[in-house]
Design a protein around this motif. Structure first.
Motif, PDB file in Angstrom:
ATOM      1  N   GLU A 231       3.316  -2.780  13.686  1.00 22.23           N
ATOM      2  CA  GLU A 231       2.050  -3.264  13.158  1.00 22.23           C
ATOM      3  C   GLU A 231       0.935  -2.244  13.388  1.00 22.23           C
ATOM      4  OE1 GLU A 231       1.755  -7.202  14.841  1.00 22.23           O
ATOM      5  OE2 GLU A 231       3.517  -7.874  13.712  1.00 22.23           O
ATOM      6  N   THR A 232      -0.166  -2.463  12.691  1.00 26.28           N
ATOM      7  CA  THR A 232      -1.288  -1.527  12.717  1.00 26.28           C
ATOM      8  C   THR A 232      -1.684  -1.093  14.115  1.00 26.28           C
ATOM      9  OG1 THR A 232      -2.196  -2.294  10.645  1.00 26.28           O
ATOM     10  CG2 THR A 232      -3.748  -1.339  12.174  1.00 26.28           C
ATOM     11  N   ASN A 233      -1.800  -2.064  15.041  1.00 19.11           N
ATOM     12  CA  ASN A 233      -2.285  -1.707  16.371  1.00 19.11           C
ATOM     13  C   ASN A 233      -1.304  -0.794  17.112  1.00 19.11           C
ATOM     14  OD1 ASN A 233      -0.499  -3.852  16.551  1.00 19.11           O
ATOM     15  ND2 ASN A 233      -1.362  -4.561  18.472  1.00 19.11           N
TER      16      ASN A 233
ATOM     17  N   TYR B 171       0.809   1.444  15.580  1.00 24.17           N
ATOM     18  CA  TYR B 171       0.616   2.773  14.974  1.00 24.17           C
ATOM     19  C   TYR B 171      -0.635   3.432  15.549  1.00 24.17           C
ATOM     20  CZ  TYR B 171       4.112   1.832  11.301  1.00 24.17           C
ATOM     21  OH  TYR B 171       5.269   1.581  10.613  1.00 24.17           O
ATOM     22  N   GLU B 172      -1.700   2.640  15.666  1.00 17.49           N
ATOM     23  CA  GLU B 172      -2.965   3.181  16.128  1.00 17.49           C
ATOM     24  C   GLU B 172      -2.844   3.760  17.542  1.00 17.49           C
ATOM     25  OE1 GLU B 172      -6.711   0.980  14.857  1.00 17.49           O
ATOM     26  OE2 GLU B 172      -6.830   0.809  17.024  1.00 17.49           O
TER      27      GLU B 172
ATOM     28  N   ARG C 281       2.349   5.876   9.512  1.00 18.14           N
ATOM     29  CA  ARG C 281       1.103   6.054   8.777  1.00 18.14           C
ATOM     30  C   ARG C 281       0.769   7.531   8.575  1.00 18.14           C
ATOM     31  NH1 ARG C 281      -3.493   2.057  10.883  1.00 18.14           N
ATOM     32  NH2 ARG C 281      -3.749   3.754  12.381  1.00 18.14           N
TER      33      ARG C 281
ATOM     34  N   PRO D  56       6.949  -1.374   4.230  1.00 23.99           N
ATOM     35  CA  PRO D  56       6.103  -1.380   3.024  1.00 23.99           C
ATOM     36  C   PRO D  56       4.611  -1.396   3.356  1.00 23.99           C
ATOM     37  CG  PRO D  56       7.101  -3.541   3.351  1.00 23.99           C
ATOM     38  CD  PRO D  56       7.747  -2.615   4.334  1.00 23.99           C
ATOM     39  N   TYR D  57       4.269  -1.868   4.568  1.00 26.63           N
ATOM     40  CA  TYR D  57       2.844  -1.947   4.912  1.00 26.63           C
ATOM     41  C   TYR D  57       2.347  -0.593   5.403  1.00 26.63           C
ATOM     42  CZ  TYR D  57       4.438  -6.692   4.497  1.00 26.63           C
ATOM     43  OH  TYR D  57       5.024  -7.825   4.019  1.00 26.63           O
ATOM     44  N   ALA D  58       3.231   0.201   5.994  1.00 28.10           N
ATOM     45  CA  ALA D  58       2.863   1.586   6.314  1.00 28.10           C
ATOM     46  C   ALA D  58       2.804   2.397   5.019  1.00 28.10           C
ATOM     47  CB  ALA D  58       3.860   2.187   7.292  1.00 28.10           C
ATOM     48  N   ILE D  59       3.712   2.105   4.092  1.00 29.36           N
ATOM     49  CA  ILE D  59       3.684   2.770   2.769  1.00 29.36           C
ATOM     50  C   ILE D  59       2.333   2.541   2.099  1.00 29.36           C
ATOM     51  CG2 ILE D  59       4.591   2.558   0.405  1.00 29.36           C
ATOM     52  CD1 ILE D  59       6.402   4.280   2.014  1.00 29.36           C
ATOM     53  N   ASN D  60       1.823   1.328   2.236  1.00 32.27           N
ATOM     54  CA  ASN D  60       0.508   1.009   1.662  1.00 32.27           C
ATOM     55  C   ASN D  60      -0.541   2.015   2.133  1.00 32.27           C
ATOM     56  OD1 ASN D  60      -1.376  -0.946   0.291  1.00 32.27           O
ATOM     57  ND2 ASN D  60      -2.185  -1.081   2.378  1.00 32.27           N
ATOM     58  N   THR D  61      -0.466   2.358   3.429  1.00 38.15           N
ATOM     59  CA  THR D  61      -1.401   3.351   3.986  1.00 38.15           C
ATOM     60  C   THR D  61      -1.101   4.739   3.425  1.00 38.15           C
ATOM     61  OG1 THR D  61      -1.316   2.069   6.026  1.00 38.15           O
ATOM     62  CG2 THR D  61      -2.367   4.229   6.149  1.00 38.15           C
TER      63      THR D  61
ATOM     64  N   VAL E 134       0.323   5.602   0.614  1.00 39.21           N
ATOM     65  CA  VAL E 134      -0.091   5.717  -0.799  1.00 39.21           C
ATOM     66  C   VAL E 134      -1.548   6.151  -0.845  1.00 39.21           C
ATOM     67  CG1 VAL E 134      -0.611   4.382  -2.898  1.00 39.21           C
ATOM     68  CG2 VAL E 134       1.574   4.041  -1.710  1.00 39.21           C
ATOM     69  N   ASP E 135      -2.360   5.487  -0.011  1.00 38.51           N
ATOM     70  CA  ASP E 135      -3.780   5.792   0.028  1.00 38.51           C
ATOM     71  C   ASP E 135      -4.032   7.228   0.500  1.00 38.51           C
ATOM     72  OD1 ASP E 135      -6.624   4.547   0.070  1.00 38.51           O
ATOM     73  OD2 ASP E 135      -6.441   5.582   2.008  1.00 38.51           O
ATOM     74  N   ARG E 136      -3.290   7.659   1.520  1.00 37.78           N
ATOM     75  CA  ARG E 136      -3.508   9.006   2.046  1.00 37.78           C
ATOM     76  C   ARG E 136      -3.048  10.074   1.043  1.00 37.78           C
ATOM     77  NH1 ARG E 136      -2.251   9.728   8.398  1.00 37.78           N
ATOM     78  NH2 ARG E 136      -3.922  11.262   8.132  1.00 37.78           N
TER      79      ARG E 136
END
Lengths: 615, 615
Positions: free
Chosen positions: A300-302, A304-305, A345, A372-377, A379-381
């Motif tokens: 999850e995001t936290n 990765y962070e 990410r 897929p939720y890391a992919i979402n990031t 794609v943006d990068r």
């Protein structure tokens, strides 16, 4: 030191002995004014001679109404009357002492004091332990502070026959009390002439030391006439700072009592080592975390962070990638193909792009990521930061079929034990799309084991069992832990190594090894600490092995494999452990058992309690 | 209002809808500046058309890197896309919606938002519940906020055939989700024209209401042109203040957004009723305490201290003692003998001495107390405060043999359910030393039961089971609870009465009674709340019965007898409960079972889970 730094220094809690003040409220008030946080005092007043078995109403000690219950419960440690001798060989003394002790323990409970203080003065304290253990079993809520000298005077006496090691007294006592976490030890600081050997000091760091007693006579006067401690005493206190002990002043000289607290506060500020690691770990000392299951659960995001904050780790990776790309032949227009597998990410993708920029070379970058939720990031990068120079693949690296093969495969799949997040299995799958001439970053990694004394972890496991788990389950599970209150019994030894790529016909990631450790002094084995190091590329390495730890790298804490019962070890004895890495079609797990000094059942057979899922 | 009072007012947490801000970081920052605490917003951007089953890397919504994980986890409630319709009767819409919902729930988990927002728009939501329940089972950590109108518009429409009660929608939905404590409800405030009936509002107070949505169009302008809520809306909000809901502003008009938060903060201060009780109970709402076992365990200082703080209780006792002593004939030199049994640290002894002083009469006072540590206090008080005018007895009142008999026996042995701390058994024993003409204070006490809806308590029991207890054990135990998030389904009815002294040949303290309650509206029965009242002497009484509660008395919270499963009730239906008080040689316990609307197994047979020990 900056203000922020000051806030982060360890808070020193300092108490003081007040044997029998006439006015306890007054005594507490003045001690608080002097800067002390609590007092140690007898609860039963020695002026009362007590017959315990009596129906005539009798006073036991001070009336509870002299203090508020919130004062009793915060400001006092209650000392048992020193004339209590439950281990006397004289029957009536033992019996009367037992009655007195039961009464005083009950009174302590009535008052709600946070801790009861008992002093061990001889090796055999089995009666003492029995009376206490009986109360602990009936739900008493206070802690028990067991007071002994750090070093027994007999050790330095030319005239005695027997030399006592007070650690043995403590070890017997807490063993009788079944390692109850409420029973801690309070050590009288040794004097300068009779310094404690380093190994023994280290062993005490692995014990539940609640406080250190410092007589005022140990203080020297500095050039301004203010009391200070010798370098030797400072070094001892520095060791204890990592395990949050309290300090108790024993006033055996004349002098201004405020000065000792003030000095100890100064010492706390001075001795507390502040670095990236200690900032990062504050508050998670000895906290048990379950290892991640990154193959079956999306991070999850936290998480990765937190990973991405470890600059040292990514700088080291970048150096390795730099060397690998630099070594790639420059002839023709061939661009090296670099695939980041498990890209998350994108911190390693960024590292590859940094290298390409620095070397001014074109690099063909792929980022493979199943979440897929890391992919979402990503794609943006790719669109907004990376100028579409990266090919994104949303697939498991073990099944992905690429359009071309890679020269360099970059991954960060290592756990605290190296292979324990299935880096071997993942990279064996991913190397399908690595050229035969290609390289993997990391190239290899090795796990290490060291025998561990940590009653803290033993008790954490025992006392925090979730309602839906058995105790067996909890002891057969490894934990990721920032070790603080522990003693490493012997240096770590190498366990398993994995190398990539692995072009063997039949890849076998199962392993077995037996390790033998020598135990320098008597202590208690509660499990094994695991570490790893890795070669990323050529001489570029990362390590959490205590002797070669990469400075300021915070991404990994050690892993601990518990034993289900503490094992007593003799000085010079051997510890033999067998350790397995086992694999089935859908999971990987470890099994372990002791062969010496005792044989234990094999822990975690068939991965019944702990395993890492492959899918 | 004093500064201290201001600190204690309830903190209002206020959020606001921000459907799809272009710049989410900017939107959050300005809302925080306006004074809001969080925003409700969609996570998946509606501009992305998403094919869920695709290996081509696709964006789902905003990139997680626009906010820190600590911001995602504190400042956002994530709304599911409103076009998701998993309960559609069209197969492909249902299937695609399920894929979208799974993806968005996964994304919410990835971001770490504290809550996901779903809106129910029709009665049948079983598919919705299934998809959600599936995620809840796999360890997702967010809460789910289920949004519905407080009152459905159909209730006031002249043209529709079916009137919907949205409580039914919610009740079905959370039942499918197995009453999971993470699933809460968010209510759209009803408009002034369509006010909610009081009984329905009370039922909502017994639900896990997380937030109330207030459209800005509901605000009126006060004389200064500032937005305020109508009296009706204020009354509704006042009800919800006791259960800590949050408020969400839905901006459907023009206006300064800061004014709504400011007004709600003002309202929080204005509506929060501050009295002795609310001061005393703050922080222990719906917290489960195990009833005391004062016969087998000595009470401790902090418990005595809390008891002694209840001035109202001791003033009332003193009034009763006053009337009883005053009624005692004054002829001759005969002094009334007053025995305080279970004297503790002496508050009732003090009350007797106060009465003697006020009436200027000699009173022969005995204090009987079995706890030697309370005796320690009494010894001190007798010597230093009471001028040796009290005779101390350190014995159990059931075995004490006094030198003379008492005219008045004073005791405070009552629990939240009256007899549940064995006052009947203790006083039956103590009356041996009461003259036949003597009286007991209290003279009598009566317990009461009321049917209760509290999913909060149901979940507290289910989710906080100690590792060494079975769930059955936990549901067969009564708890002492300050009820907050509950709905009392019907008024309390009388259960058992005990009277003292009891000169019957054969004293029988066993009891049985069957009670029948009528259920006004559909709701969920989770257990029964117990109360008591007592006659101390003549017209002097104490009560925790909700309708006759002694003002400002804080000594007792209600007791709750749980059921092991929630029972759905229909409007107009009957609840029949059988209740027993049973006794054996060494213990007393209760058993209970439902006869209507369903028959349940008898709870706590033989006192297997809960009993009060006599010794």
């Amino acid at each position: 030191m900056s203000e922020e730094g000051e806030e982060k220094r360890k808070k020193m809690s300092v108490g003081i002995f007040c044997s029998c003040p006439t006015n306890i409220k007054g005594a507490i008030e003045s001690m608080l004014e002097y800067g002390y946080h609590f007092i140690v005092t007898q609860l039963a007043h020695p002026n009362y001679t007590r017959e315990v078995q009596s129906k005539v109403p009798r006073a036991i000690g001070r009336t509870d109404r002299v203090l508020k219950s919130s004062e009793w419960s915060r400001l006092l440690v209650g000392q048992l009357s020193p004339n209590i001798d439950v281990d006397s060989e004289v029957d009536h003394i033992r019996e009367h002492s037992t009655d007195l002790m039961n009464q005083e323990l009950g009174f302590a409970s009535h008052l709600g004091v946070p801790a009861v203080w008992i002093t061990l003065t001889k090796p055999d304290n089995v009666q003492f332990a029995r009376v206490l253990n009986d109360k602990l079993g009936s739900g008493f809520s206070y802690s028990v502070w067991v007071n002994i000298p750090m070093v027994h005077p007999s050790r330095f006496s030319p005239i005695v026959d027997v030399e006592y090691d007070t650690w043995d007294w403590w070890n017997d006592f807490r063993t009788y009390c079944n390692y109850d976490k409420r029973v801690g030890v309070v050590l009288d600081l040794c004097d300068v002439k009779h310094a404690i050997p380093t190994a023994e000091l280290n062993r005490w760091i692995g014990e539940p030391v609640k406080a250190i007693v410092i007589p005022t006579s140990f203080f020297l006067a500095n050039q301004h006439g203010k009391p200070v401690l010798s370098r030797l005493h400072q070094d001892i206190i520095k060791k204890f700072i990592s395990v949050d002990v309290q300090y108790i002043i024993k006033n055996d000289t004349e002098g201004d009592l405020t000065l000792y607290v003030r000095y100890l506060n100064f010492l706390g500020k001075k001795l507390y080592v502040q670095d990236t690691m200690s900032d990062f770990v504050q508050g998670c000392e000895d906290f048990l975390q379950n290892p991640l299951q990154p193959l079956t659960e999306h991070l999850e995001t936290n998480i990765y962070e937190i990973f991405e904050k470890d600059q040292v780790k990514y700088d080291t990776y970048q150096s390795a990638i730099y060397k690998a790309v630099e070594a790639f032949p420059k002839e023709g227009e061939v661009e090296p193909v670099v695939m980041v597998v498990g890209a998350g990410r994108g911190p390693l993708v960024q590292a590859v792009l940094n290298v390409a920029y620095t070397l001014n070379r074109k690099v063909n970058v792929y980022a493979v990521e199943k979440n897929p939720y890391a992919i979402n990031t990503l794609v943006d990068r790719v669109n907004n930061e990376w100028d579409n120079r990266v090919t994104l693949i949303c697939q498991d690296m073990r099944s992905y079929e690429p359009p071309e093969k890679a020269d360099i495969l970059v991954s960060e799949l290592l756990g605290s034990f190296g292979d324990n997040e299935l880096s071997p299995e993942c990279l064996d799958g991913a190397q399908r799309f690595l050229k035969k001439s290609g390289i993997s970053i990391p190239i290899s990694y090795t796990s290490y084991l060291a025998p561990l004394q940590s009653l803290k972890i033993y008790n954490e496991i025992r006392n925090n069992r979730p309602a839906d788990k058995t105790l067996q389950f909890c002891y057969e599970t490894p934990y990721v832990v920032h070790l603080a209150n522990y003693y490493q019994i012997a240096p770590p030894q190498e366990l398993f190594t994995f190398t990539h790529p692995n072009w063997s016909e039949m890849i076998n990631n199962q392993r077995y090894k037996k390790l033998r450790f020598r135990c320098e002094q008597a202590c208690v084995l509660t499990g094994f600490a695991g570490f790893f190091d890795t070669v990323l590329y050529k001489d570029i390495t990362l390590s959490i092995h205590p002797e070669t730890h990469t400075p300021d790298m915070v991404s990994w804490f050690p892993i601990v494999f518990p034993l289900s019962e503490p094992v007593h070890l003799q000085a010079g004895g051997m510890i033999d452990i067998c350790f397995w890495r086992v694999e089935s079609c859908d999971k990987v797990w470890y099994e372990w058992c002791l062969q010496s000094p005792i044989k234990t059942g094999i822990m975690n057979p068939g991965g019944r309690s702990y395993f890492i899922k492959k899918h």
